[in-house]
Design a protein around this motif. Structure first.
Motif, PDB file in Angstrom:
ATOM      1  N   ALA A  76       0.823  -1.213   0.000  1.00  0.00           N
ATOM      2  CA  ALA A  76       0.000   0.000   0.000  1.00  0.00           C
ATOM      3  C   ALA A  76       0.856   1.261   0.000  1.00  0.00           C
ATOM      4  N   ARG A  77       2.051   1.198   0.583  1.00  0.00           N
ATOM      5  CA  ARG A  77       2.928   2.371   0.673  1.00  0.00           C
ATOM      6  C   ARG A  77       4.063   2.361  -0.341  1.00  0.00           C
ATOM      7  N   ALA A  78       4.220   1.281  -1.099  1.00  0.00           N
ATOM      8  CA  ALA A  78       5.372   1.112  -1.985  1.00  0.00           C
ATOM      9  C   ALA A  78       5.518   2.252  -2.988  1.00  0.00           C
ATOM     10  N   ALA A  79       4.454   2.656  -3.644  1.00  0.00           N
ATOM     11  CA  ALA A  79       4.548   3.702  -4.667  1.00  0.00           C
ATOM     12  C   ALA A  79       5.017   5.025  -4.072  1.00  0.00           C
ATOM     13  N   ASP A  80       4.643   5.292  -2.845  1.00  0.00           N
ATOM     14  CA  ASP A  80       5.029   6.544  -2.185  1.00  0.00           C
ATOM     15  C   ASP A  80       6.460   6.509  -1.659  1.00  0.00           C
ATOM     16  N   LEU A  81       6.884   5.353  -1.141  1.00  0.00           N
ATOM     17  CA  LEU A  81       8.167   5.272  -0.434  1.00  0.00           C
ATOM     18  C   LEU A  81       9.329   4.726  -1.254  1.00  0.00           C
ATOM     19  N   LEU A  82       9.050   3.858  -2.217  1.00  0.00           N
ATOM     20  CA  LEU A  82      10.116   3.084  -2.845  1.00  0.00           C
ATOM     21  C   LEU A  82      10.408   3.511  -4.277  1.00  0.00           C
ATOM     22  N   ALA A  83      11.697   3.484  -4.630  1.00  0.00           N
ATOM     23  CA  ALA A  83      12.140   3.825  -5.983  1.00  0.00           C
ATOM     24  C   ALA A  83      11.838   2.702  -6.968  1.00  0.00           C
ATOM     25  N   THR A  84      11.805   1.463  -6.484  1.00  0.00           N
ATOM     26  CA  THR A  84      11.508   0.290  -7.308  1.00  0.00           C
ATOM     27  C   THR A  84      10.590  -0.629  -6.519  1.00  0.00           C
ATOM     28  N   ASN A  85      10.009  -1.592  -7.205  1.00  0.00           N
ATOM     29  CA  ASN A  85       9.193  -2.585  -6.503  1.00  0.00           C
ATOM     30  C   ASN A  85      10.065  -3.360  -5.519  1.00  0.00           C
ATOM     31  N   PRO A  86       9.497  -3.796  -4.390  1.00  0.00           N
ATOM     32  CA  PRO A  86      10.264  -4.623  -3.462  1.00  0.00           C
ATOM     33  C   PRO A  86      10.773  -5.878  -4.171  1.00  0.00           C
ATOM     34  N   ALA A  87      12.029  -6.218  -3.926  1.00  0.00           N
ATOM     35  CA  ALA A  87      12.614  -7.452  -4.473  1.00  0.00           C
ATOM     36  C   ALA A  87      12.464  -8.532  -3.414  1.00  0.00           C
ATOM     37  N   ILE A  88      11.574  -9.482  -3.661  1.00  0.00           N
ATOM     38  CA  ILE A  88      11.249 -10.516  -2.678  1.00  0.00           C
ATOM     39  C   ILE A  88      11.884 -11.824  -3.111  1.00  0.00           C
ATOM     40  N   GLU A  89      12.734 -12.372  -2.253  1.00  0.00           N
ATOM     41  CA  GLU A  89      13.406 -13.637  -2.542  1.00  0.00           C
ATOM     42  C   GLU A  89      13.014 -14.677  -1.506  1.00  0.00           C
ATOM     43  N   SER A  90      12.528 -15.816  -1.967  1.00  0.00           N
ATOM     44  CA  SER A  90      12.293 -16.958  -1.077  1.00  0.00           C
ATOM     45  C   SER A  90      13.605 -17.711  -0.965  1.00  0.00           C
ATOM     46  N   ILE A  91      14.019 -18.000   0.249  1.00  0.00           N
ATOM     47  CA  ILE A  91      15.293 -18.672   0.471  1.00  0.00           C
ATOM     48  C   ILE A  91      15.112 -19.851   1.425  1.00  0.00           C
ATOM     49  N   ASP A  92      16.014 -20.811   1.314  1.00  0.00           N
ATOM     50  CA  ASP A  92      16.025 -21.966   2.206  1.00  0.00           C
ATOM     51  C   ASP A  92      17.046 -21.732   3.303  1.00  0.00           C
ATOM     52  N   VAL A  93      16.691 -22.058   4.513  1.00  0.00           N
ATOM     53  CA  VAL A  93      17.584 -21.910   5.658  1.00  0.00           C
ATOM     54  C   VAL A  93      18.342 -23.222   5.839  1.00  0.00           C
ATOM     55  N   LEU A  94      19.660 -23.135   5.852  1.00  0.00           N
ATOM     56  CA  LEU A  94      20.502 -24.328   6.020  1.00  0.00           C
ATOM     57  C   LEU A  94      20.924 -24.546   7.459  1.00  0.00           C
ATOM     58  N   GLY A  95      20.900 -23.507   8.251  1.00  0.00           N
ATOM     59  CA  GLY A  95      21.262 -23.620   9.657  1.00  0.00           C
ATOM     60  C   GLY A  95      20.853 -22.369  10.407  1.00  0.00           C
ATOM     61  N   VAL A  96      20.605 -22.509  11.713  1.00  0.00           N
ATOM     62  CA  VAL A  96      20.177 -21.392  12.542  1.00  0.00           C
ATOM     63  C   VAL A  96      20.921 -21.430  13.870  1.00  0.00           C
ATOM     64  N   LYS A  97      21.400 -20.289  14.291  1.00  0.00           N
ATOM     65  CA  LYS A  97      21.853 -20.119  15.665  1.00  0.00           C
ATOM     66  C   LYS A  97      21.146 -18.893  16.186  1.00  0.00           C
ATOM     67  N   ASN A  98      20.397 -19.070  17.243  1.00  0.00           N
ATOM     68  CA  ASN A  98      19.670 -17.970  17.877  1.00  0.00           C
ATOM     69  C   ASN A  98      19.822 -18.153  19.370  1.00  0.00           C
ATOM     70  N   ARG A  99      20.941 -17.742  19.870  1.00  0.00           N
ATOM     71  CA  ARG A  99      21.248 -17.963  21.267  1.00  0.00           C
ATOM     72  C   ARG A  99      20.575 -16.954  22.169  1.00  0.00           C
ATOM     73  N   LEU A 100      20.564 -15.695  21.724  1.00  0.00           N
ATOM     74  CA  LEU A 100      20.031 -14.637  22.572  1.00  0.00           C
ATOM     75  C   LEU A 100      19.477 -13.552  21.674  1.00  0.00           C
ATOM     76  N   ALA A 101      18.270 -13.146  21.937  1.00  0.00           N
ATOM     77  CA  ALA A 101      17.651 -12.056  21.182  1.00  0.00           C
ATOM     78  C   ALA A 101      17.036 -11.086  22.173  1.00  0.00           C
ATOM     79  N   HIS A 102      17.205  -9.803  21.892  1.00  0.00           N
ATOM     80  CA  HIS A 102      16.641  -8.755  22.752  1.00  0.00           C
ATOM     81  C   HIS A 102      15.802  -7.819  21.905  1.00  0.00           C
ATOM     82  N   ASP A 103      14.796  -7.209  22.528  1.00  0.00           N
ATOM     83  CA  ASP A 103      13.995  -6.172  21.864  1.00  0.00           C
ATOM     84  C   ASP A 103      14.819  -4.923  21.735  1.00  0.00           C
TER      85      ASP A 103
END
Length: 103
Positions: A76-103
């Motif tokens: 809804a905001r893309a035309a106002d905010l962005l120079a080009t269309n969003p480039a959306i890539e679907s990717i596969d995750v091969l590994g994850v480390k998420n030991r600690l996350a903070h807000d």
């Protein structure tokens, strides 16, 4: 287990960089409401280039996110905010480390 992800590259229109940053910061509250989106990052890659990285446990969850409130708000905001269309890539995750996350 996290296996599916998206990377969305956003290029701000000249003068809209702060508005894109604010939009992404506000997106955190929407991401927090999505039970099927366990990992979500808003990123600034350069002064004018931004991104979103999010990850999911299933393809169904990834598709639900692509059709959800964050994607709808972005389009809804893309035309106002962005120079080009969003480039959306679907990717596969091969590994994850998420030991600690903070807000």
């Amino acid at each position: 287990m996290i296996k599916h992800a998206l990377f969305v590259r956003l290029e701000a229109k000249p003068g809209k960089e702060q508005a894109v940053a604010q939009f992404l910061a506000a997106g955190l509250s929407m991401a927090n409401e999505e039970a099927t989106t366990p990992i979500w990052f808003a990123l600034q890659l350069s002064p004018t280039t931004f991104g979103i990285f999010d990850a999911f446990t299933s393809e169904h969850d990834r598709q639900a996110h692509l059709n959800g409130p964050i994607a709808q708000a972005l389009m809804a905001r893309a035309a106002d905010l962005l120079a080009t269309n969003p480039a959306i890539e679907s990717i596969d995750v091969l590994g994850v480390k998420n030991r600690l996350a903070h807000d």
